[in-house]
Design an enzyme around this catalytic site. Structure first.
Site, mmCIF file in Angstrom:
data_model
loop_
_atom_site.group_PDB
_atom_site.id
_atom_site.type_symbol
_atom_site.label_atom_id
_atom_site.label_comp_id
_atom_site.label_asym_id
_atom_site.label_seq_id
_atom_site.Cartn_x
_atom_site.Cartn_y
_atom_site.Cartn_z
ATOM 1 N N HIS A 58 -13.430 -30.194 53.292
ATOM 2 C CA HIS A 58 -13.100 -30.933 52.070
ATOM 3 C C HIS A 58 -13.120 -32.433 52.364
ATOM 4 O O HIS A 58 -12.277 -32.935 53.105
ATOM 5 C CB HIS A 58 -11.702 -30.519 51.578
ATOM 6 C CG HIS A 58 -11.179 -31.358 50.426
ATOM 7 N ND1 HIS A 58 -9.877 -31.824 50.378
ATOM 8 C CD2 HIS A 58 -11.770 -31.806 49.297
ATOM 9 C CE1 HIS A 58 -9.698 -32.513 49.258
ATOM 10 N NE2 HIS A 58 -10.829 -32.529 48.585
ATOM 11 N N MET A 96 -2.828 -25.990 53.096
ATOM 12 C CA MET A 96 -3.026 -25.656 54.508
ATOM 13 C C MET A 96 -2.066 -24.576 55.011
ATOM 14 O O MET A 96 -2.153 -24.179 56.173
ATOM 15 C CB MET A 96 -2.938 -26.908 55.368
ATOM 16 C CG MET A 96 -1.610 -27.626 55.300
ATOM 17 S SD MET A 96 -1.670 -29.093 56.352
ATOM 18 C CE MET A 96 -0.066 -29.788 56.003
ATOM 19 N N SER A 152 -6.717 -19.913 49.891
ATOM 20 C CA SER A 152 -7.781 -20.559 49.131
ATOM 21 C C SER A 152 -8.644 -19.445 48.544
ATOM 22 O O SER A 152 -8.617 -18.324 49.051
ATOM 23 C CB SER A 152 -8.627 -21.447 50.047
ATOM 24 O OG SER A 152 -7.842 -22.488 50.593
ATOM 25 N N GLY A 180 -3.512 -27.963 42.953
ATOM 26 C CA GLY A 180 -2.986 -29.144 42.274
ATOM 27 C C GLY A 180 -1.646 -29.562 42.847
ATOM 28 O O GLY A 180 -0.820 -28.732 43.215
ATOM 29 N N HIS A 206 -10.002 -27.116 40.563
ATOM 30 C CA HIS A 206 -10.574 -27.483 41.870
ATOM 31 C C HIS A 206 -9.600 -27.238 43.001
ATOM 32 O O HIS A 206 -9.884 -27.554 44.150
ATOM 33 C CB HIS A 206 -10.979 -28.947 41.856
ATOM 34 C CG HIS A 206 -9.868 -29.904 42.180
ATOM 35 N ND1 HIS A 206 -8.641 -29.869 41.552
ATOM 36 C CD2 HIS A 206 -9.805 -30.924 43.065
ATOM 37 C CE1 HIS A 206 -7.876 -30.827 42.037
ATOM 38 N NE2 HIS A 206 -8.553 -31.492 42.954
ATOM 39 N N GLY A 234 -6.372 -24.070 48.357
ATOM 40 C CA GLY A 234 -4.985 -23.964 47.886
ATOM 41 C C GLY A 234 -4.077 -24.948 48.593
ATOM 42 O O GLY A 234 -3.617 -25.926 48.015
#
Ligand code: 5GP
Ligand code: MN
Ligand code: MN
Length: 472
Positions: free
Chosen positions: A234, A376, A380, A401, A398, A374
């Site tokens: 990311h 760490m 996800s 949040g 995305h 999601g």
């Protein structure tokens, strides 16, 4: 913020237009997430966006919506060709996005010791943190012009990966229309040095385990299986995109005054799409989009090298393959309902359903994977859109949040942080360095992802969990 939210079926709320709004706003949240809407300015920002010239019905808030600069994060705003373009509706990190790599490796074969070595080696190759210079800067300076105009193809020509990978990147790794002459010298200088770097804060390289397959057929088509090792990357356009966003927020703010556009807040500064300033922003933004796709390509190359070093095997024997690369801060021309629209997605991810003709050939039959990180410490998701998504211009959330601002997250204690991280290995020396990125700082990804699943708008394909994370 006493907005009138009218329930409209499962997990969907409408704010009928009022005042200067030209169109309605729609928010996709469940009852629990809905209560969070009143804790920040995200609804007001959505309502403001609905007043811009050319805006197309409706302006949308995704399940992970939270306050941003101008448009909320988790916002989608489509504009017709007579309308405006806004830098704040793309965001400061132009083409921030996510890329997922699959492997043939199984999590049970990677000990803790190996995971430690892997993140150490990844950090050896990929500079992390704010303002870091790239390790390939000799090459990247030389090909910089090619990169901003031609995107990932240019870095592949320079040796980073192979041509087949282009089909596994949104837009084929290149947004047409980029022009470096629309970019300030300052932005260019920052960009040349920072290509191939992760950046700070929320950016990450995460070694994950595929925890659960939720759709067998789609998972198979994406090369995913339970127990598998995957890597999620990311990051975005670094100082290059940030400088462009800064430069053009000023330019578009002045332009708005010049063209008599009523802009409700500075973050929504906008100019007509076909004005000099509007066109110029698009050209510069496209340059940053191409930079960011290329940045993720170089980082992927470096990550694979780190695995080769540590596991002492060639990449081919480990089954490394790019699953997909999605942008989540971008404005681009797309065809919706027979019209060409400039779709601004800020903290929102495109998700085309099976059969949609804009899918890459490799995913035409399935719909392309949409990637939803999601946190760490939690999970996800890989999902696919359905035809139900047409009303959101084929967009999904995305991420989970943010729930707590960075400042508020600083008050999370060491105990709370460690409990939330569980066994996950991380690169920071002290929890204090990354406590603002704690899983507790984000909303519950399970709940956020379920919002669109329950609407029949997305199909969950796989849930991935973190094993080790390199944070920026
Ligand atoms: P953003 O682009 O808005 O900064 O972040 C996108 C999403 O990534 C966040 O909403 C959050 O849910 C997720 N996220 C942030 N940090 C991490 C991380 O370290 N690992 C994973 N898997 N997801 C993260
Ligand atoms: Mn970013
Ligand atoms: Mn991002």
């Amino acid at each position: 913020q006493g907005y009138n939210l009218v329930r409209e079926g499962v997990n969907k709320w409408r704010i009928p237009k009022l005042g200067k709004m030209r169109v309605d706003a729609v928010v996709y949240v469940n009852d629990a997430l809905k209560s969070l809407l009143y804790e920040d300015q995200s609804l007001r920002q959505l309502v403001n966006a609905a007043t811009l010239p050319g805006v197309v019905e409706p302006v949308i808030g995704m399940p992970d919506i939270h306050e941003g600069f101008g448009l909320p994060i988790g916002g989608v705003m489509a504009i017709d060709k007579h309308g405006v373009i806004s830098a704040g509706a793309v965001g400061y990190d132009i083409n921030c996005g996510v890329r997922l790599l699959r492997t043939d490796l199984e999590a049970r074969d990677l000990s803790k010791e190996i995971l430690y070595k892997l993140i150490e080696r990844i950090e050896h190759y990929v500079p992390t943190g704010i303002g870091k210079k790239g390790k390939h800067k000799g090459i990247t300076r030389r090909i910089f012009d090619d990169v901003v105009h031609n995107g990932v193809e240019a870095v592949i020509r320079a040796g980073f990966g192979s041509r087949e990978e282009l089909d596994y990147i949104e837009e084929g790794g290149r947004l047409a229309g980029a022009d470096i002459s629309a970019v300030s010298k300052e932005a260019q200088e920052r960009g040349e040095e920072q290509l191939g770097t992760l950046g700070g804060g929320n950016h990450f390289i995460e070694i994950q385990r595929v925890d659960r397959i939720l759709d067998k057929k789609l998972a198979e088509a994406f090369g995913l299986f339970e127990g598998q090792i995957a890597v999620m990357i990311h990051t975005g356009s670094r100082g290059f995109g940030h400088q462009i966003a800064t430069d053009y927020t000023k330019i578009l703010w002045e332009a708005a005054k010049k063209y008599g556009i009523d802009v409700p807040e500075k973050g929504l500064a906008a100019a007509p799409i076909d004005s000099k300033e509007g066109k110029s922003y698009y050209r510069a933004m496209a340059a940053a989009v191409n930079f960011a796709f290329s940045n993720r390509q170089i980082i992927m190359y470096d990550v694979v090298k780190a695995f080769e070093d540590v596991l002492k095997k060639p990449a081919e024997s480990m089954g490394f393959k790019l699953v997909y690369d999605v942008a989540h801060n971008i404005a681009k021309w797309e065809r919706h309902g027979g019209r060409d629209l400039l779709v601004h997605r800020k903290g929102a991810t495109r998700a085309l359903p099976a059969g949609h003709n804009q899918n890459p050939t490799s995913y035409m039959q399935t719909g392309h994977p949409a990637l939803i990180p999601g946190s760490m410490g939690t999970g996800s998701y890989v999902v696919v859109g359905t035809d139900e998504l047409a009303e959101s211009f084929f967009s999904v959330n995305h991420g989970a949040g943010r729930r707590l601002s960075r400042t508020k997250a600083k008050s999370i204690t060491k105990q709370e942080f460690e409990k939330a991280m569980g066994d996950v290995i991380y690169n920071a020396g002290s929890y204090k360095d990354i406590v603002d990125e704690s899983p507790l700082a984000y909303k519950d990804v399970e709940e956020v992802v379920s919002v669109l699943v329950k609407r029949g708008a997305t199909i969950p394909v796989a849930r991935l969990v973190p094993l080790a994370v390199v944070k920026g």
